[in-house]
Design a protein around this motif. Structure first.
Motif, mmCIF file in Angstrom:
data_model
loop_
_atom_site.group_PDB
_atom_site.id
_atom_site.type_symbol
_atom_site.label_atom_id
_atom_site.label_comp_id
_atom_site.label_asym_id
_atom_site.label_seq_id
_atom_site.Cartn_x
_atom_site.Cartn_y
_atom_site.Cartn_z
ATOM 1 N N GLY A 50 6.090 -9.461 14.033
ATOM 2 C CA GLY A 50 5.876 -8.131 13.465
ATOM 3 C C GLY A 50 4.857 -8.173 12.345
ATOM 4 O O GLY A 50 5.005 -7.512 11.321
ATOM 5 N N SER A 51 3.812 -8.970 12.557
ATOM 6 C CA SER A 51 2.820 -9.114 11.491
ATOM 7 C C SER A 51 1.395 -8.941 12.007
ATOM 8 O O SER A 51 1.126 -9.114 13.198
ATOM 9 N N VAL A 52 0.537 -8.551 11.096
ATOM 10 C CA VAL A 52 -0.885 -8.421 11.410
ATOM 11 C C VAL A 52 -1.675 -9.185 10.355
ATOM 12 O O VAL A 52 -1.613 -8.869 9.160
ATOM 13 N N GLU A 53 -2.394 -10.205 10.803
ATOM 14 C CA GLU A 53 -3.282 -10.923 9.892
ATOM 15 C C GLU A 53 -4.607 -10.174 9.882
ATOM 16 O O GLU A 53 -5.168 -9.895 10.950
ATOM 17 N N VAL A 54 -5.083 -9.810 8.719
ATOM 18 C CA VAL A 54 -6.359 -9.091 8.644
ATOM 19 C C VAL A 54 -7.369 -9.924 7.861
ATOM 20 O O VAL A 54 -7.052 -10.514 6.834
ATOM 21 N N ILE A 55 -8.549 -9.993 8.418
ATOM 22 C CA ILE A 55 -9.636 -10.747 7.794
ATOM 23 C C ILE A 55 -10.760 -9.752 7.540
ATOM 24 O O ILE A 55 -11.231 -9.094 8.468
ATOM 25 N N TYR A 56 -11.126 -9.596 6.279
ATOM 26 C CA TYR A 56 -12.070 -8.526 5.931
ATOM 27 C C TYR A 56 -12.925 -8.909 4.745
ATOM 28 O O TYR A 56 -12.627 -9.840 4.006
ATOM 29 N N ASP A 57 -13.981 -8.145 4.609
ATOM 30 C CA ASP A 57 -14.943 -8.372 3.529
ATOM 31 C C ASP A 57 -14.596 -7.397 2.398
ATOM 32 O O ASP A 57 -14.754 -6.180 2.541
ATOM 33 N N GLU A 58 -14.143 -7.932 1.289
ATOM 34 C CA GLU A 58 -13.704 -7.089 0.172
ATOM 35 C C GLU A 58 -14.812 -6.207 -0.384
ATOM 36 O O GLU A 58 -14.535 -5.215 -1.047
ATOM 37 N N SER A 59 -16.049 -6.559 -0.119
ATOM 38 C CA SER A 59 -17.138 -5.727 -0.621
ATOM 39 C C SER A 59 -17.351 -4.510 0.284
ATOM 40 O O SER A 59 -18.055 -3.573 -0.067
ATOM 41 N N ASN A 60 -16.723 -4.531 1.473
ATOM 42 C CA ASN A 60 -16.842 -3.409 2.408
ATOM 43 C C ASN A 60 -15.628 -2.500 2.433
ATOM 44 O O ASN A 60 -15.747 -1.298 2.626
ATOM 45 N N ILE A 61 -14.435 -3.076 2.295
ATOM 46 C CA ILE A 61 -13.214 -2.300 2.480
ATOM 47 C C ILE A 61 -12.096 -2.935 1.651
ATOM 48 O O ILE A 61 -12.114 -4.147 1.407
ATOM 49 N N ASN A 62 -11.160 -2.090 1.232
ATOM 50 C CA ASN A 62 -10.034 -2.665 0.496
ATOM 51 C C ASN A 62 -8.751 -2.617 1.333
ATOM 52 O O ASN A 62 -8.705 -1.968 2.379
ATOM 53 N N LEU A 63 -7.738 -3.302 0.855
ATOM 54 C CA LEU A 63 -6.512 -3.443 1.625
ATOM 55 C C LEU A 63 -5.826 -2.103 1.843
ATOM 56 O O LEU A 63 -5.217 -1.866 2.892
ATOM 57 N N GLU A 64 -5.945 -1.218 0.857
ATOM 58 C CA GLU A 64 -5.297 0.092 0.979
ATOM 59 C C GLU A 64 -5.852 0.865 2.177
ATOM 60 O O GLU A 64 -5.098 1.484 2.935
ATOM 61 N N ALA A 65 -7.154 0.818 2.378
ATOM 62 C CA ALA A 65 -7.777 1.517 3.506
ATOM 63 C C ALA A 65 -7.355 0.889 4.834
ATOM 64 O O ALA A 65 -7.180 1.585 5.842
ATOM 65 N N ILE A 66 -7.172 -0.410 4.832
ATOM 66 C CA ILE A 66 -6.730 -1.104 6.049
ATOM 67 C C ILE A 66 -5.308 -0.678 6.395
ATOM 68 O O ILE A 66 -4.980 -0.372 7.547
ATOM 69 N N LYS A 67 -4.445 -0.630 5.372
ATOM 70 C CA LYS A 67 -3.060 -0.196 5.621
ATOM 71 C C LYS A 67 -3.024 1.231 6.150
ATOM 72 O O LYS A 67 -2.271 1.540 7.062
ATOM 73 N N GLU A 68 -3.862 2.090 5.580
ATOM 74 C CA GLU A 68 -3.899 3.483 6.046
ATOM 75 C C GLU A 68 -4.320 3.572 7.505
ATOM 76 O O GLU A 68 -3.781 4.370 8.268
ATOM 77 N N ALA A 69 -5.307 2.765 7.887
ATOM 78 C CA ALA A 69 -5.784 2.793 9.271
ATOM 79 C C ALA A 69 -4.662 2.405 10.228
ATOM 80 O O ALA A 69 -4.502 2.990 11.302
ATOM 81 N N ILE A 70 -3.865 1.424 9.824
ATOM 82 C CA ILE A 70 -2.743 0.992 10.673
ATOM 83 C C ILE A 70 -1.675 2.090 10.719
ATOM 84 O O ILE A 70 -1.141 2.414 11.788
ATOM 85 N N GLU A 71 -1.384 2.682 9.577
ATOM 86 C CA GLU A 71 -0.350 3.722 9.531
ATOM 87 C C GLU A 71 -0.786 4.969 10.299
ATOM 88 O O GLU A 71 0.043 5.652 10.904
ATOM 89 N N ASP A 72 -2.079 5.245 10.288
ATOM 90 C CA ASP A 72 -2.582 6.395 11.049
ATOM 91 C C ASP A 72 -2.346 6.231 12.551
ATOM 92 O O ASP A 72 -2.331 7.216 13.295
ATOM 93 N N GLN A 73 -2.160 5.005 12.984
ATOM 94 C CA GLN A 73 -1.855 4.761 14.399
ATOM 95 C C GLN A 73 -0.363 4.939 14.697
ATOM 96 O O GLN A 73 0.077 4.793 15.834
ATOM 97 N N GLY A 74 0.405 5.215 13.658
ATOM 98 C CA GLY A 74 1.825 5.474 13.873
ATOM 99 C C GLY A 74 2.739 4.306 13.552
ATOM 100 O O GLY A 74 3.919 4.310 13.928
ATOM 101 N N TYR A 75 2.223 3.303 12.837
ATOM 102 C CA TYR A 75 3.038 2.138 12.471
ATOM 103 C C TYR A 75 3.296 2.133 10.967
ATOM 104 O O TYR A 75 2.570 2.776 10.204
ATOM 105 N N ASP A 76 4.319 1.418 10.573
ATOM 106 C CA ASP A 76 4.643 1.337 9.152
ATOM 107 C C ASP A 76 4.280 -0.029 8.604
ATOM 108 O O ASP A 76 4.757 -1.051 9.102
ATOM 109 N N VAL A 77 3.442 -0.043 7.585
ATOM 110 C CA VAL A 77 3.153 -1.282 6.877
ATOM 111 C C VAL A 77 4.189 -1.388 5.764
ATOM 112 O O VAL A 77 4.298 -0.479 4.935
ATOM 113 N N VAL A 78 4.950 -2.468 5.770
ATOM 114 C CA VAL A 78 6.071 -2.561 4.817
ATOM 115 C C VAL A 78 5.814 -3.621 3.757
ATOM 116 O O VAL A 78 4.855 -4.367 3.822
#
Lengths: 66, 66
Positions: A38-66
């Motif tokens: 029940g996990s998602v490993e995310v690899i991202y460039d902090e100069s492009n996007i922050n973790l909050e935006a990544i969590k929102e993108a996942i939640e917008d798909q109908g999942y809960d980031v806990v």
């Protein structure tokens, strides 16, 4: 590049894996979903996007980031 | 028109519902998936398709018709 593992609830099948990985790809994030854990490993460039935006993108798909 | 309800294992989320209903639509079958019951009601024209072909279409999507 930053690497973080999120706990995500509601992922139940390979369609869910694809939905999340595709969504992340669209925002320039590499995602590795582990259905059993029940996990998602995310690899991202902090100069492009922050973790909050990544969590929102996942939640917008109908999942809960806990 | 014939109406039959199949027990289907492996459906777990709305992506699964869409996958099955879309597949059935492609072969001219109206499908109503009930995730909680693990069932798919199929409405079809016996002069166009038989139940065996419908079961195969569902199984080809990765589900088990039991």
């Amino acid at each position: 590049m930053k690497n973080q593992t999120l706990k995500v609830e509601g992922m139940s099948c390979n369609h869910c894996v694809n939905a999340i990985e595709s969504t992340l790809k669209e925002i320039g994030v590499k995602g590795n979903v582990d259905l059993n854990k029940g996990s998602v490993e995310v690899i991202y460039d902090e100069s492009n996007i922050n973790l909050e935006a990544i969590k929102e993108a996942i939640e917008d798909q109908g999942y809960d980031v806990v």
